[in-house]
Motif scaffolding. Structure first.
Motif, short mmCIF file in Angstrom:
data_model
loop_
_atom_site.label_atom_id
_atom_site.label_comp_id
_atom_site.label_asym_id
_atom_site.label_seq_id
_atom_site.Cartn_x
_atom_site.Cartn_y
_atom_site.Cartn_z
N HIS A 184 0.93 -0.98 0.11
CA HIS A 184 -0.09 0.02 0.06
C HIS A 184 0.83 1.48 0.13
O HIS A 184 1.74 1.63 0.87
CB HIS A 184 -1.04 0.21 1.41
CG HIS A 184 -1.93 -1.05 1.50
ND1 HIS A 184 -1.49 -2.43 1.79
CD2 HIS A 184 -3.20 -1.24 1.00
CE1 HIS A 184 -2.61 -3.05 1.68
NE2 HIS A 184 -3.37 -2.50 1.15
N THR A 185 0.80 2.02 -1.01
CA THR A 185 1.53 3.25 -1.16
C THR A 185 0.45 4.39 -0.89
O THR A 185 -0.68 4.62 -1.15
CB THR A 185 2.19 3.38 -2.54
OG1 THR A 185 1.30 3.36 -3.39
CG2 THR A 185 3.33 2.21 -2.55
N GLN A 186 1.32 5.53 -0.25
CA GLN A 186 0.56 6.75 0.07
C GLN A 186 0.32 7.63 -1.32
O GLN A 186 1.20 7.68 -2.27
CB GLN A 186 1.56 7.64 1.03
CG GLN A 186 0.98 8.89 1.00
CD GLN A 186 1.73 9.96 2.10
OE1 GLN A 186 2.51 9.22 2.92
NE2 GLN A 186 1.80 11.21 1.91
N CYS B 43 8.08 4.74 0.32
CA CYS B 43 8.10 3.73 1.74
C CYS B 43 9.37 3.12 1.92
O CYS B 43 9.50 2.83 3.20
CB CYS B 43 6.98 2.51 1.39
SG CYS B 43 5.17 3.28 1.56
N CYS B 44 10.11 2.96 0.88
CA CYS B 44 11.52 2.55 1.50
C CYS B 44 12.40 3.65 1.26
O CYS B 44 12.86 3.73 0.07
CB CYS B 44 11.90 1.14 0.63
SG CYS B 44 13.56 0.53 1.17
N LYS B 45 12.66 4.28 2.14
CA LYS B 45 13.66 5.56 1.75
C LYS B 45 14.95 5.39 2.55
O LYS B 45 15.28 4.88 3.57
CB LYS B 45 13.07 6.83 2.33
CG LYS B 45 13.77 8.17 2.29
CD LYS B 45 12.94 9.23 2.85
CE LYS B 45 13.86 10.52 2.78
NZ LYS B 45 13.20 11.66 3.23
N GLU B 46 16.07 5.83 1.73
CA GLU B 46 17.36 5.58 2.50
C GLU B 46 17.83 6.75 3.18
O GLU B 46 17.55 8.13 2.78
CB GLU B 46 18.53 5.54 1.00
CG GLU B 46 19.80 5.25 1.45
CD GLU B 46 20.67 5.19 0.09
OE1 GLU B 46 20.94 6.20 -0.32
OE2 GLU B 46 21.00 3.93 -0.08
N PHE B 47 18.32 6.55 4.45
CA PHE B 47 18.69 7.66 5.23
C PHE B 47 20.41 7.61 5.23
O PHE B 47 20.71 6.49 5.42
CB PHE B 47 18.13 7.31 6.63
CG PHE B 47 16.63 7.26 6.89
CD1 PHE B 47 15.99 8.58 7.07
CD2 PHE B 47 15.84 6.25 6.34
CE1 PHE B 47 14.71 8.63 7.06
CE2 PHE B 47 14.61 6.26 6.60
CZ PHE B 47 13.67 7.63 7.05
N LEU B 48 20.92 8.82 5.31
CA LEU B 48 22.36 9.03 5.31
C LEU B 48 22.76 9.53 6.38
O LEU B 48 22.20 10.19 7.42
CB LEU B 48 22.54 10.11 4.05
CG LEU B 48 21.95 9.64 2.52
CD1 LEU B 48 22.12 10.90 1.78
CD2 LEU B 48 22.65 8.44 2.24
N CYS B 49 23.91 9.04 6.59
CA CYS B 49 24.82 9.61 7.93
C CYS B 49 24.79 11.17 7.83
O CYS B 49 24.87 12.01 6.82
CB CYS B 49 26.10 8.86 7.96
SG CYS B 49 27.14 9.50 6.54
N GLY B 50 25.06 11.73 9.28
CA GLY B 50 25.27 13.25 9.24
C GLY B 50 24.05 13.96 9.05
O GLY B 50 24.25 15.17 8.59
N GLU B 51 22.97 13.41 8.95
CA GLU B 51 21.62 14.19 8.50
C GLU B 51 20.71 14.08 9.71
O GLU B 51 20.70 13.12 10.45
CB GLU B 51 20.86 13.52 7.40
CG GLU B 51 21.77 13.77 6.13
CD GLU B 51 21.62 15.18 5.66
OE1 GLU B 51 21.09 15.76 5.89
OE2 GLU B 51 22.59 15.29 4.66
N LEU C 5 8.51 10.78 3.16
CA LEU C 5 8.40 9.26 3.47
C LEU C 5 6.89 9.11 3.53
O LEU C 5 6.21 9.77 4.21
CB LEU C 5 9.07 9.20 4.94
CG LEU C 5 9.15 7.64 5.62
CD1 LEU C 5 10.09 6.77 4.55
CD2 LEU C 5 9.75 7.69 6.74
N CYS C 6 6.49 7.86 2.84
CA CYS C 6 5.26 7.46 3.05
C CYS C 6 4.37 7.52 4.40
O CYS C 6 5.11 6.84 5.25
CB CYS C 6 5.05 6.28 1.86
SG CYS C 6 5.37 4.77 2.83
N THR C 7 3.33 7.63 4.48
CA THR C 7 2.32 7.25 5.56
C THR C 7 1.04 6.79 5.26
O THR C 7 0.48 7.51 4.22
CB THR C 7 1.98 8.54 6.39
OG1 THR C 7 3.31 9.14 6.99
CG2 THR C 7 1.38 8.36 7.63
N VAL C 8 0.64 5.50 5.46
CA VAL C 8 -0.47 4.98 4.93
C VAL C 8 -1.43 4.26 6.04
O VAL C 8 -0.68 3.70 7.07
CB VAL C 8 0.06 3.69 4.07
CG1 VAL C 8 -1.21 3.08 3.55
CG2 VAL C 8 1.01 4.26 3.10
N THR C 9 -2.55 4.39 6.08
CA THR C 9 -3.52 4.07 6.98
C THR C 9 -3.86 2.67 6.78
O THR C 9 -4.40 2.09 5.80
CB THR C 9 -4.89 4.77 7.06
OG1 THR C 9 -4.63 6.46 7.32
CG2 THR C 9 -5.83 4.42 8.21
#
Length: 563
Positions: free
Chosen positions: A243-245, A254-262, A419-423
């Motif tokens: 289920h996508t927003q 829904c699959c987001k890459e998070f980076l260092c230093g942020e 970033l996705c938010t789904v109910t």
């Protein structure tokens, strides 16, 4: 009676269990009977109205616990099975155990009776099923709901050798190893036979994981952790879909890459009556998560284990005094495991094979894998016991509504990659609450001049305590509603009036015989379609467990009078 479009309301309790062969004693000598009931509805014919009181007293620890109703003939005052187009009246057992409250004031054990009902003048008859409340559940990031592939159903037939497991064990928690497919995180419990085999049909899913597809197979390890030989196959219709927003933002991943230093920020809004009563305005909190310094010598920011970001958000939310009272949060890691809040019961964690997120040890970032949050809108209101109950006490009916979004430094969710938010589950209000029923019963009794006193001692004298304890305020009740009118000329003006009366019958179970008998009687004579049954909206079942909420104010859990 009633004026304009309002109807006089009278409440009846049909909460008693089914009884058969009960002998009814005649106060003047002799007996009637035997009496038989279908749940709280008297089905035997030829019995007087006081049979209802005797049925109530037969099963209950006090005469206030179980209520019974029945149809009676106005000409004989004996119970009947509704038929033809005959006029009848409905009677219910008394809710008071003493007939007198003094040497003069009496009649409290007189049965509760409706006006005579002409079936041709019945305008409505319908049933309303009780509906359990439903929490608002939302997902942020990659979870079994947004990414899909969460296991909901496993084939009953167990493949492989399936041997050498523990003997006659129950509720054994295990984390199966994926043998085909790329799913991860599935966790189950199972029972075993006396021969050390996993029992067919005993599998219970504790964590659906994510990334599985129908037909994937997993192998259940032994309790020692060594590889096992029982193979489970995921059912063709046994996984969640992705289920996508759809909403603001350049993209909603829904699959987001998070980076260092942020630093990444998540805002959660809590709206609805509970938040408004708590703060006089809706609640919200913005929580920051810093991913830590980049490795020495790194030229460009590198991806980090996104589980750490979601743990930071979750920890910030459950420690925030504004929104924490309304939230339960579970983190689903990049590997699909479930993490609960610190302080969660050890018993709960053991039963679900889970840990708290303060005990999480990061294995590092897994390529193309992401974590997520599962947020449950959960709130327990202050509630006092029967002893101090007052009609004016507030009781909450509306579930909280949750809204979450990743925001930038200015708090704007719509100007960058979000970033996705789904109910998963919309919040739904409960129907048939015992709190509502006890107030309707008090109103009905007040029409009979049996007022529920606010003074506790006066209430005890007038047996108002028995009115309160005759209802389980924590239960959900079925309702059967019959509305009829009594045409008459209003003297001395001669103005024609049509007084309306609304009969409300409350029960803890379905009154099949009552509904069928009443409908058949009315269907022969009514001039309009009266057959209606109001059921609940489709329920939403969340495939993971949330801890039981603590009771905020358990000041008075029993009645002052010990009933």
């Amino acid at each position: 009676m009633s004026y304009f479009n309002h109807a006089f309301k009278k409440a009846f309790l049909a909460t008693g269990p089914t009884q058969a062969g009960v002998t009814i004693t005649n106060p003047l000598g002799g007996v009637f009977g035997p009496a038989t009931t279908d749940e709280g509805y008297l089905t035997s014919v030829g019995l007087p109205t006081y049979a209802l009181n005797q049925l109530s007293a037969t099963t209950a620890t006090t005469a206030t616990t179980d209520g019974y109703i029945g149809w009676f003939s106005p000409s004989t005052n004996l119970s009947v099975t509704p038929s033809g187009c005959c006029n009848l009246y409905l009677a219910g057992s008394a809710i008071y155990s003493n007939d007198k409250i003094g040497p003069l004031a009496g009649g409290y054990q007189e049965t509760n009776k409706s006006k005579m009902i002409n079936p041709k003048y019945v305008s409505r008859f319908y049933a309303v099923d009780p509906c359990a409340p439903q929490n608002n559940v939302i997902h942020v990031g990659s979870t079994y709901w947004t990414a899909g592939g969460g296991v909901l159903l496993i084939n009953n037939a167990i493949g492989g050798v399936n041997t050498l497991y523990a003997v006659s064990a129950t509720n054994v928690v295990a984390k199966p190893v994926t043998t085909s497919g790329s799913g991860k995180g599935l966790e189950i419990n199972y029972d075993t036979t006396a021969g050390g085999k996993i029992s067919n049909g005993s599998i219970v899913i504790l964590n659906p994981g994510k990334g599985y597809v129908a037909g994937d197979t997993v192998t259940v390890p032994y309790a020692s952790g060594l590889p096992g030989n029982a193979v489970l196959t995921i059912s063709p219709s046994g996984v969640t879909t992705a289920h996508t927003q759809t909403g603001c933002g350049i993209t909603t991943e829904c699959c987001k890459e998070f980076l260092c230093g942020e630093t990444y920020s998540l805002r959660v809004d809590v709206k609805g009556s509970p938040a408004m009563r708590f703060l006089n305005h809706n609640a919200y909190a913005t929580i920051d998560a810093y991913t830590g310094c980049c490795p020495d010598g790194a030229i460009a920011p590198t991806p980090v284990d996104s589980t750490g970001v979601f743990i930071a958000w979750a920890n910030g939310l459950i420690t925030n005094p504004i929104v924490a009272p309304f939230l339960q949060i579970v983190v689903q890691t990049e590997l699909g495991d479930l993490l609960y809040a610190p302080g969660t019961s050890a018993t709960f964690l053991a039963l679900n094979g889970a840990i708290t997120w303060d005990n999480y040890v990061s294995p590092g970032h897994t390529a193309n894998a992401c974590a997520g949050l599962i947020i449950n809108g959960a709130y327990v209101d202050t509630k006092f016991g029967d002893c101090s109950f007052q009609i004016s006490d507030f009781y909450e009916k509306e579930p909280v509504k949750l809204y979450a979004s990743e925001v930038d430094l200015n708090g704007d969710p719509c100007t960058f990659d979000s970033l996705c938010t789904v109910t998963e589950c919309e919040g739904l209000q409960a129907n048939g609450l015992g709190e509502t029923v006890v107030r309707e019963l008090a109103l009905s009794e007040s029409y009979r001049q049996n007022f529920l006193a606010t003074d506790i001692r006066i209430r005890e004298i007038t047996q108002g305590n028995q009115l309160v304890t005759s209802i389980n305020r924590n239960a959900l009740y079925y309702r059967y509603i019959l509305q009829h009118n009594v045409p008459r000329n209003y003297n001395p003006s001669g103005t024609f009036d049509s007084d309306q009366y609304l009969l409300e019958i409350y029960s803890l179970t379905v009154l099949t015989a009552f509904y069928d008998d009443t409908f058949a009687w009315l269907d022969n004579c009514a001039t309009c379609d009266i057959d209606e049954i109001y059921t609940c909206s489709t329920s939403c079942t969340v495939p993971i467990a949330f801890p039981t909420l603590p009771v905020y104010n358990p000041y008075n859990t029993v009645s002052c009078w010990g009933v």
